[in-house]
Design a protein around this motif. Structure first.
Motif, PDB file in Angstrom:
ATOM      1  N   HIS A  45       8.894 -10.221 -41.698  1.00  0.00           N
ATOM      2  CA  HIS A  45       7.958  -9.353 -40.982  1.00  0.00           C
ATOM      3  C   HIS A  45       8.075  -9.457 -39.462  1.00  0.00           C
ATOM      4  CE1 HIS A  45       6.440  -8.913 -44.956  1.00  0.00           C
ATOM      5  NE2 HIS A  45       5.850 -10.084 -45.003  1.00  0.00           N
ATOM      6  N   THR A  46       9.065 -10.155 -38.965  1.00  0.00           N
ATOM      7  CA  THR A  46       9.223 -10.309 -37.520  1.00  0.00           C
ATOM      8  C   THR A  46       9.654  -8.992 -36.882  1.00  0.00           C
ATOM      9  OG1 THR A  46       9.767 -12.661 -37.710  1.00  0.00           O
ATOM     10  CG2 THR A  46      10.493 -11.525 -35.709  1.00  0.00           C
ATOM     11  N   ARG A  47       9.000  -8.635 -35.778  1.00  0.00           N
ATOM     12  CA  ARG A  47       9.349  -7.445 -35.016  1.00  0.00           C
ATOM     13  C   ARG A  47       9.508  -7.837 -33.548  1.00  0.00           C
ATOM     14  NH1 ARG A  47       9.559  -6.072 -39.543  1.00  0.00           N
ATOM     15  NH2 ARG A  47       8.972  -4.088 -40.495  1.00  0.00           N
ATOM     16  N   LEU A  48      10.447  -7.171 -32.878  1.00  0.00           N
ATOM     17  CA  LEU A  48      10.695  -7.410 -31.461  1.00  0.00           C
ATOM     18  C   LEU A  48      10.238  -6.188 -30.663  1.00  0.00           C
ATOM     19  CD1 LEU A  48      14.348  -8.833 -31.734  1.00  0.00           C
ATOM     20  CD2 LEU A  48      12.182 -10.088 -31.864  1.00  0.00           C
ATOM     21  N   PHE A  49       9.468  -6.425 -29.607  1.00  0.00           N
ATOM     22  CA  PHE A  49       8.965  -5.350 -28.759  1.00  0.00           C
ATOM     23  C   PHE A  49       9.380  -5.619 -27.312  1.00  0.00           C
ATOM     24  CE2 PHE A  49       6.022  -6.001 -32.255  1.00  0.00           C
ATOM     25  CZ  PHE A  49       5.780  -4.723 -32.734  1.00  0.00           C
ATOM     26  N   PRO A  50      10.054  -4.674 -26.642  1.00  0.00           N
ATOM     27  CA  PRO A  50      10.308  -4.856 -25.206  1.00  0.00           C
ATOM     28  C   PRO A  50       8.987  -5.028 -24.477  1.00  0.00           C
ATOM     29  CG  PRO A  50      11.609  -3.033 -26.080  1.00  0.00           C
ATOM     30  CD  PRO A  50      10.647  -3.418 -27.158  1.00  0.00           C
ATOM     31  N   LYS A  51       8.926  -6.010 -23.584  1.00  0.00           N
ATOM     32  CA  LYS A  51       7.649  -6.311 -22.932  1.00  0.00           C
ATOM     33  C   LYS A  51       7.180  -5.182 -22.027  1.00  0.00           C
ATOM     34  CE  LYS A  51       5.298  -9.630 -19.943  1.00  0.00           C
ATOM     35  NZ  LYS A  51       5.412 -10.821 -19.083  1.00  0.00           N
ATOM     36  N   ASP A  52       8.095  -4.603 -21.284  1.00  0.00           N
ATOM     37  CA  ASP A  52       7.707  -3.647 -20.251  1.00  0.00           C
ATOM     38  C   ASP A  52       8.089  -2.208 -20.560  1.00  0.00           C
ATOM     39  OD1 ASP A  52       6.764  -5.802 -18.660  1.00  0.00           O
ATOM     40  OD2 ASP A  52       8.828  -6.227 -18.059  1.00  0.00           O
ATOM     41  N   ASP A  89      20.215   0.949 -33.940  1.00  0.00           N
ATOM     42  CA  ASP A  89      19.214   1.740 -33.250  1.00  0.00           C
ATOM     43  C   ASP A  89      18.275   2.337 -34.281  1.00  0.00           C
ATOM     44  OD1 ASP A  89      17.914   3.337 -31.227  1.00  0.00           O
ATOM     45  OD2 ASP A  89      19.033   5.042 -32.026  1.00  0.00           O
ATOM     46  N   GLY A  90      17.020   1.939 -34.258  1.00  0.00           N
ATOM     47  CA  GLY A  90      16.054   2.438 -35.233  1.00  0.00           C
ATOM     48  C   GLY A  90      15.730   3.900 -34.999  1.00  0.00           C
ATOM     49  N   LEU A  91      15.806   4.686 -36.052  1.00  0.00           N
ATOM     50  CA  LEU A  91      15.523   6.118 -35.936  1.00  0.00           C
ATOM     51  C   LEU A  91      14.031   6.384 -35.844  1.00  0.00           C
ATOM     52  CD1 LEU A  91      18.027   7.584 -38.534  1.00  0.00           C
ATOM     53  CD2 LEU A  91      18.280   7.414 -36.073  1.00  0.00           C
ATOM     54  N   HIS A  92      13.262   5.671 -36.653  1.00  0.00           N
ATOM     55  CA  HIS A  92      11.823   5.889 -36.709  1.00  0.00           C
ATOM     56  C   HIS A  92      11.131   4.537 -36.720  1.00  0.00           C
ATOM     57  CE1 HIS A  92      12.838   9.996 -37.669  1.00  0.00           C
ATOM     58  NE2 HIS A  92      13.462   9.621 -38.770  1.00  0.00           N
ATOM     59  N   GLY A  93       9.917   4.504 -36.213  1.00  0.00           N
ATOM     60  CA  GLY A  93       9.146   3.285 -36.286  1.00  0.00           C
ATOM     61  C   GLY A  93       9.700   2.194 -35.389  1.00  0.00           C
ATOM     62  N   THR A  94       9.591   0.960 -35.880  1.00  0.00           N
ATOM     63  CA  THR A  94      10.003  -0.215 -35.126  1.00  0.00           C
ATOM     64  C   THR A  94      11.182  -0.875 -35.821  1.00  0.00           C
ATOM     65  OG1 THR A  94       7.674  -0.551 -34.548  1.00  0.00           O
ATOM     66  CG2 THR A  94       9.186  -2.367 -34.096  1.00  0.00           C
ATOM     67  N   SER A  95      12.247  -1.103 -35.089  1.00  0.00           N
ATOM     68  CA  SER A  95      13.435  -1.710 -35.680  1.00  0.00           C
ATOM     69  C   SER A  95      13.111  -3.090 -36.246  1.00  0.00           C
ATOM     70  CB  SER A  95      14.544  -1.839 -34.636  1.00  0.00           C
ATOM     71  OG  SER A  95      14.934  -0.577 -34.155  1.00  0.00           O
ATOM     72  N   GLU A 149      28.405 -11.950 -21.337  1.00  0.00           N
ATOM     73  CA  GLU A 149      27.813 -12.681 -22.458  1.00  0.00           C
ATOM     74  C   GLU A 149      26.476 -12.091 -22.866  1.00  0.00           C
ATOM     75  OE1 GLU A 149      29.268 -14.975 -24.161  1.00  0.00           O
ATOM     76  OE2 GLU A 149      31.033 -14.876 -22.900  1.00  0.00           O
ATOM     77  N   GLY A 150      26.035 -11.064 -22.180  1.00  0.00           N
ATOM     78  CA  GLY A 150      24.790 -10.410 -22.552  1.00  0.00           C
ATOM     79  C   GLY A 150      23.822 -10.332 -21.391  1.00  0.00           C
ATOM     80  N   VAL A 151      22.975  -9.318 -21.409  1.00  0.00           N
ATOM     81  CA  VAL A 151      21.969  -9.105 -20.372  1.00  0.00           C
ATOM     82  C   VAL A 151      20.632  -9.608 -20.884  1.00  0.00           C
ATOM     83  CG1 VAL A 151      20.803  -7.375 -18.954  1.00  0.00           C
ATOM     84  CG2 VAL A 151      23.220  -7.083 -19.553  1.00  0.00           C
ATOM     85  N   GLU A 152      19.936 -10.391 -20.080  1.00  0.00           N
ATOM     86  CA  GLU A 152      18.653 -10.938 -20.507  1.00  0.00           C
ATOM     87  C   GLU A 152      17.581  -9.852 -20.502  1.00  0.00           C
ATOM     88  OE1 GLU A 152      17.729 -14.314 -18.073  1.00  0.00           O
ATOM     89  OE2 GLU A 152      18.763 -15.670 -19.461  1.00  0.00           O
ATOM     90  N   VAL A 153      16.633  -9.986 -21.444  1.00  0.00           N
ATOM     91  CA  VAL A 153      15.557  -9.003 -21.559  1.00  0.00           C
ATOM     92  C   VAL A 153      14.302  -9.719 -22.049  1.00  0.00           C
ATOM     93  CG1 VAL A 153      16.308  -8.430 -23.908  1.00  0.00           C
ATOM     94  CG2 VAL A 153      14.849  -6.834 -22.670  1.00  0.00           C
ATOM     95  N   LYS A 154      13.149  -9.366 -21.472  1.00  0.00           N
ATOM     96  CA  LYS A 154      11.883  -9.966 -21.881  1.00  0.00           C
ATOM     97  C   LYS A 154      11.336  -9.231 -23.101  1.00  0.00           C
ATOM     98  CE  LYS A 154      10.475 -11.654 -17.320  1.00  0.00           C
ATOM     99  NZ  LYS A 154       9.439 -11.595 -16.259  1.00  0.00           N
ATOM    100  N   LEU A 155      10.950 -10.004 -24.099  1.00  0.00           N
ATOM    101  CA  LEU A 155      10.487  -9.436 -25.361  1.00  0.00           C
ATOM    102  C   LEU A 155       9.165 -10.054 -25.778  1.00  0.00           C
ATOM    103  CD1 LEU A 155      13.875  -9.702 -27.313  1.00  0.00           C
ATOM    104  CD2 LEU A 155      12.960  -7.633 -26.258  1.00  0.00           C
TER     105      LEU A 155
END
Length: 932
Positions: free
Chosen positions: A799-806, A835-841, A86-92
């Motif tokens: 304008h929402t952006r997601l960043f992996p925490k670690d 998958d973003g090629l450049h910048g932030t997805s 059902e998906g792998v959890e990830v901190k963002l």
């Protein structure tokens, strides 16, 4: 809505299938879109795809194609009993910052005006009442009142303190008004805990936060820029050469007040924009623009050509300038006038040719003599046109370019803004780490959002840390292709080996390859004119070999030789009548041999405006499917690049002609298994911002194959200018359901309606107007016919952006967030499917407006994500679910048709209608994916 591009052209950057899609919506064969993981990347390492350097090419047809033994592995079949996770959890981290309001009550006032001097001058001033209301705001903010108020520009004031009712005296020109602030509503901020938050409270607080954040900033749309220049961007003030007028780079913030599960937050994103230097010379800007276009060094003797003049007018039109006369008409020195003028275009005549009637004598007077005698200005650039500063052609105001300066900060003309300068081109967005760092820096800065004097006045505090959330990474779906032997093949994407969810089709074939027996070439690149020897002609013989080999390798049964092969020239594309003749001749030539032309390749040596005309003629008048391409891209010497380009072309050809490149298995579409279903995508394309006459173009597409969900049929309609509601949705969907029934023998039992391009305040319109149309049509279609409907809105304009925490990388495809930063009442979620090629997805924000199917949140998220794998141009998931992407492309193609219709006299009466009318494809193509 969309203003992006989308065409089936190819580019100088090569044809890497899949990678180009996320750079824009238009087709990439004129731009070089594609992905290295597309069909033939690994394969190309071992051979040339039918080219000259060792490629294998078997003239006996597709059954004789050999397999390169160096491609040893093939993804193994997957056990269908294995159920995906059902998906792998990830901190963002999310760029949402908490907002706190110290005050407890908000007051809403409406501005009322009484005109005290109706006979005064200034009564003809356009929007005088709006100027008067804006002037009242300034009166309230200045001593002795010194009140803290926010104005929405439409007569409404919001504040946290009660205002004196008035009257207040304000003036516009010599017209005087008595202005009143009438209390309309008094709202307790405790209502922020309600779900959903009342609209009147949300709008008022948004206006207040904007006012608190924009103090001392340059405002461009929804973005606030600081006038502090980015270091390293200074120009040399001692020279007037083009390199001395680069744009000035400024940082800014894009911000939106949102109400989420954690309360009110401010979504803050980073922006970086080029501006014209305040007070800079328009002459210097003109020099820079001309050199940027074609390298011309402008001097006092240069005469500009038509292309250069069109280029200049397009970029100068809309700018504001001031006049730098050194002396007034009375002979008194007063420096530079503060009045600003809007540039409405360039004069048709050059500066030395312009005359005007003398007001006293009535004689014709030369413009350059006037400026020399009145202002002592000797115009050096006499061979340039003047700026036209009047929109009234009966009262022209023509001013030589060198007498004008740029007024304040203005956005620099867009195209290639930094080429030919000494600075690094700014064509790519900042890296993820840079964006994250800049957002945090700006939020903490003294002049950041809700900081400084603005935040103090309104008593607003903004948190300094991004919101931490727990997201999930959804597993990729199982895909259906065909193996190299032609048997059905189930492709599993291993996230360990392919974290970006790309797949290649080496030693595999498309899911459903078409039979292409009658195809031709009309080569517009073949005959080069004497003045354009730089144009590159297509290597036609090699192209024929390459495309034949690639199509057959992918399971598209293509005849070895074209049934039509003729040369033409690029100038034909500029003449609609001549273009129609050569295209008609191609069709008739094939028909004379008792054959029907399935596809016509149209190589071109450059991107040409005649592309629109060609598509409109072929797809609405002649019924010819075309595939345009750039000769330069098809001629690449690099074997691998050329092989990738041919793969890209082959995938598009297969989809255009009714084939299917990739399909989902039935378990990849939750709630849809075992039923007849239809996916509908809808979008509206609006004309350019300054065009208030042209129609908007609505497009609706629907899937026709079940359970593959990969073949779509479009319907396109023109409607009232800037009307976002699709006013004929019911009729368009009725036609699509009838096509579905004709193809499948049954009507769809389940409908998923995807809507693109609507804002939050238009959700009600989708529910009460568009879906009501759809439901009424279904009831009238057949007694007892009542399919279930789920309606979903897809939004990319946020304008929402997601960043992996670690980790310092973009989030992986399939990352979904449905807690904390969403609003449970809206049943929404963020999904980054690409998958973003450049910048932030940028994730897509999906809102569920209606659900007759009872989707569990994870099931709906999986369905939307899995649909992102079906976009025909790519071998990887795209940023928007496929029905929405196709609706966007169809709307753009409809805009192309409409633009050409405006030039044709037979459509003049039709285009005068303020209402809508259908844009019809040729009967042979009306149910084909011509927009791919």
């Amino acid at each position: 809505m969309a203003y992006r591009n989308g065409r089936d052209r190819g580019g100088r950057g090569g044809g890497r299938v899949g990678l180009g899609e996320e750079r824009g919506h238009r087709e990439r064969h004129f731009r070089g879109g594609g992905s290295r993981n597309q069909g033939g990347y690994q394969h190309a390492r071992g051979r040339n795809g039918g080219g000259e350097n060792g490629g294998r090419y078997n003239r006996q047809g597709p059954n004789a194609l050999e397999t390169d033994k160096r491609n040893k592995t093939e993804d193994p079949p997957v056990d269908p009993k294995i159920s995906p996770s059902e998906g792998v959890e990830v901190k963002l981290l999310v760029n949402h910052f908490t907002v706190k309001f110290e005050e407890s009550t908000m007051f809403h006032y409406d501005i009322k005006l009484d005109q005290d001097s109706p006979g005064a001058s200034g009564t003809g001033l356009p929007n005088a009442d709006n100027f008067a209301k804006a002037e009242l705001v300034k009166v309230l903010q200045r001593p002795p009142h010194s009140l803290t108020v926010a104005y929405n520009g439409m007569g409404r004031l919001f504040t946290f303190a009660e205002l004196p009712e008035g009257p207040f005296t304000v003036k516009v020109g010599s017209r005087a008004y008595s202005a009143f602030a009438k209390l309309e509503n008094k709202v307790s901020l405790s209502e922020l805990s309600e779900r959903p938050v009342p609209e009147y409270l949300s709008q008022g607080l948004d206006c207040i936060v904007r006012e608190a954040s924009s103090l001392g900033k340059i405002i461009v749309g929804q973005t606030f820029y600081s006038p502090e220049e980015v270091p390293g961007n200074e120009a040399d003030p001692n020279t007037d050469q083009p390199s001395a007028v680069p744009p000035v780079a400024l940082r800014g913030t894009k911000q939106t007040l949102k109400h989420t599960n954690q309360g009110p937050i401010l979504c803050v994103d980073y922006s970086f924009m080029d501006f014209c230097k305040m007070g800079g010379s328009v002459r210097s800007l003109v020099k820079h623009l001309v050199k940027r276009l074609d390298g011309t060094i402008l001097d006092i003797h240069t005469t500009l050509g038509e292309k250069q003049l069109v280029h200049l007018e397009r970029h100068l039109k809309g700018l504001y300038v001031t006049l730098n006369y050194q002396k007034s008409p009375e002979g008194k020195s007063d420096g530079t006038t503060a009045r600003k003028y809007k540039v409405h275009g360039l004069t048709k005549q050059l500066a030395h040719q312009i005359t005007f009637p003398d007001f006293k004598s009535g004689d014709q007077r030369k413009l350059l003599e006037y400026y020399r005698q009145q202002y002592g200005k000797v115009i050096e650039y006499k061979m340039l046109p003047c700026l036209s500063l009047s929109k009234n052609s009966n009262r022209p105001n023509s001013v030589p370019i060198e007498l004008c300066s740029l007024h304040e900060w203005q956005r620099y003309p867009k195209e290639s803004s930094r080429e030919n300068s000494n600075q690094q081109p700014n064509n790519r967005p900042p890296k993820l780490s840079e964006r994250k760092k800049e957002i945090l820096r700006m939020v903490k800065d003294v002049d950041g959002p809700c900081r400084g004097l603005g935040g103090e006045q309104f008593k607003i505090s903004l948190g300094e840390q991004m919101t931490e959330v727990m997201g999930r990474i959804l597993p990729p779906p199982m895909l259906k292709l065909r193996g190299f032997n032609g048997n059905s093949y189930r492709l599993s994407i291993d996230r360990q080996r392919q974290p970006k969810c790309q797949w290649n089709i080496t030693r595999k074939k498309v899911a459903d390859g078409i039979n292409l027996q009658y195809w031709g070439i009309l080569d517009f690149s073949a005959r080069r004119s004497l003045s354009r020897r730089w144009e590159e002609a297509l290597h036609r013989r090699r192209f024929v070999r390459d495309i034949f080999f690639k199509c057959n390798e992918l399971g598209i049964r293509m005849a070895e030789k074209p049934c039509y092969d003729e040369e033409s020239k690029m100038s034909v594309l500029s003449d609609a009548g001549e273009l129609y003749k050569v295209l008609s001749a191609a069709k008739l030539s094939v028909e004379e041999n008792k054959q029907k032309l399935q596809l016509l390749f149209c190589p071109m040596s450059e991107q040409h405006p005649g592309y629109k005309t060609l598509k409109q003629i072929c797809e609405t008048k002649l019924g010819i499917q075309t595939q345009c391409l750039l000769s330069e891209a098809a001629n690449k010497d690099n074997v691998r690049d050329r092989d990738q380009y041919m793969s890209n072309l082959a995938l598009k050809i297969n989809s255009k002609l009714g084939g299917s490149n990739v399909q989902l298995l039935s378990d990849g579409l939750p709630k849809m298994a075992g039923s007849h279903f239809m996916f509908i995508g809808a979008d509206v394309n609006h004309p350019s911002p300054n065009d208030n006459l042209s129609h908007s173009i609505a497009a609706v597409v629907a899937s026709m194959d079940c359970p593959g969900a990969s073949k779509y049929v479009p319907r396109i309609r023109a409607q009232k200018n800037r009307c976002e509601e699709i006013v004929e949705l019911g009729q368009m969907c009725k036609e699509l359901i009838q096509v579905y029934e004709k193809k499948n023998g049954v009507k769809p039992q389940k409908i998923i309606y995807f809507r693109d391009g609507v804002s939050d305040n238009q959700f009600e319109m989708v529910l009460k107007q568009e879906l009501k149309q759809l439901e009424n049509m279904l009831k009238a279609l057949k007694e007892g016919y009542s399919p279930t409907i789920t309606a979903i809105v897809a939004k990319k304009r946020h304008h929402t952006r997601l960043f992996p925490k670690d980790e310092d990388r973009n989030v992986l495809p399939g990352t979904v967030v449905d807690t904390d930063v969403v609003n449970t009442a809206d049943q929404d979620f963020f999904l980054c499917s690409h998958d973003g090629l450049h910048g932030t997805s940028r994730p897509t924000h999906y809102h569920r407006l209606k659900d007759d199917h009872g989707f569990e949140p994870v099931d709906l998220q999986k369905l939307v994500y899995n649909m992102c794998f079906l976009f025909a141009r790519c071998t990887k998931p795209v940023s928007l679910t496929t029905p929405v992407k196709y609706a966007d492309l169809a709307a753009y193609r409809g805009r192309d048709y409409y633009d050409i219709m405006k030039t044709e006299s037979q459509h003049s009466e039709l285009l005068k209608k303020t209402g809508g009318f259908p844009i019809l494809l040729h009967v042979d193509l009306e149910d084909r994916m011509v927009f791919i």
